[in-house]
Design a protein around this motif. Structure first.
Motif, short mmCIF file in Angstrom:
data_model
loop_
_atom_site.label_atom_id
_atom_site.label_comp_id
_atom_site.label_asym_id
_atom_site.label_seq_id
_atom_site.Cartn_x
_atom_site.Cartn_y
_atom_site.Cartn_z
N VAL A 169 -19.62 -68.68 -51.08
CA VAL A 169 -20.33 -68.88 -49.83
C VAL A 169 -21.06 -67.60 -49.43
CG1 VAL A 169 -20.06 -69.36 -47.37
CG2 VAL A 169 -18.80 -70.71 -49.03
N PHE A 170 -20.37 -66.47 -49.54
CA PHE A 170 -21.02 -65.19 -49.22
C PHE A 170 -22.22 -64.96 -50.14
CE2 PHE A 170 -16.92 -63.91 -47.22
CZ PHE A 170 -17.43 -63.54 -45.99
N SER A 171 -22.04 -65.24 -51.42
CA SER A 171 -23.12 -65.06 -52.39
C SER A 171 -24.31 -65.95 -52.07
CB SER A 171 -22.60 -65.36 -53.80
OG SER A 171 -23.62 -65.25 -54.75
N SER A 172 -24.03 -67.19 -51.69
CA SER A 172 -25.10 -68.11 -51.32
C SER A 172 -25.84 -67.62 -50.08
CB SER A 172 -24.50 -69.49 -51.06
OG SER A 172 -25.48 -70.38 -50.60
N GLY A 173 -25.11 -67.15 -49.09
CA GLY A 173 -25.74 -66.63 -47.88
C GLY A 173 -26.60 -65.41 -48.15
N ALA A 222 -30.95 -68.27 -41.50
CA ALA A 222 -29.97 -69.27 -41.93
C ALA A 222 -28.95 -68.64 -42.88
CB ALA A 222 -30.68 -70.43 -42.61
N GLY A 223 -29.41 -67.80 -43.79
CA GLY A 223 -28.50 -67.11 -44.69
C GLY A 223 -27.54 -66.20 -43.93
N ALA A 224 -28.05 -65.53 -42.90
CA ALA A 224 -27.19 -64.66 -42.08
C ALA A 224 -26.14 -65.49 -41.34
CB ALA A 224 -28.04 -63.88 -41.09
N ARG A 225 -26.52 -66.67 -40.88
CA ARG A 225 -25.54 -67.54 -40.21
C ARG A 225 -24.47 -68.00 -41.18
NH1 ARG A 225 -30.09 -70.48 -38.19
NH2 ARG A 225 -30.87 -69.32 -36.43
#
Length: 99
Positions: free
Chosen positions: A7-11, A79-82
């Protein structure tokens, strides 16, 4: 833990993609020629080209597309930061629950 890492990598990937889009759009905007002050509407002579069509009109279209891309990149990065923020909160909650 592997799920949270994904999830972190995706964000972070989304933040980076948004930043690349913003950088590219900003470069396109900066490269656009600056238009002079608006001129009074004149009917061009038969052998003249209408300045409001063709290249000038195309420049406005390119600028509009670049401005839209700039905004899309901004929203993509936000959105990635969220995603990263939410994953961090969920991970913190899980750690608090286990402790």
């Amino acid at each position: 833990m592997e799920i949270s890492a994904n999830v972190f990598s995706s964000g972070i990937s989304s933040i980076q993609a948004g930043q690349r889009r913003v950088d590219q759009a900003a470069a396109e905007i900066a490269g656009n020629p600056v238009a002079g002050p608006p001129q009074a509407a004149q009917t061009p002579a038969p052998n003249q080209v209408d300045p409001s069509s063709g290249a000038a009109g195309q420049g406005r279209a390119d600028l509009s597309e670049s401005l839209v891309a700039l905004r899309v990149g901004q929203h993509e990065a936000q959105a990635g930061a969220r995603v990263v923020r939410t994953a961090d909160e969920v991970l913190g909650t899980l750690i608090d629950t286990k402790a």
